[in-house]
Design a protein around this motif. Sequence first.
Motif: not given
Length: 71
Positions: A1-7, A46-57
């Motif tokens: 499971m991936i944990l994404i931190k959103y500020l 949230l979906a846009k942010f999660a997608r961006q973070r996943a691409e970075e990872m």
Amino acid sequence: MILIKYLCPKCNHTTEITDVEKITNSADEYPLCCPACGQHFSKTTLAKFARQRAEEMINDALSRLKKQTSQ
């Protein structure tokens, strides 16, 4: 499971997103809120942010893999 931190943009509190699929499949337009200030987060944001973070990872992992294989 991936944990994404959103500020939180309102109070800068960190909210952890553990299930992105649940958010994107939610019927609620604001499926998550900040536990500190109560600010609601839109599903689209949230979906846009999660997608961006996943691409970075993924890009970071691919970069590390390329460095390992080139040595």
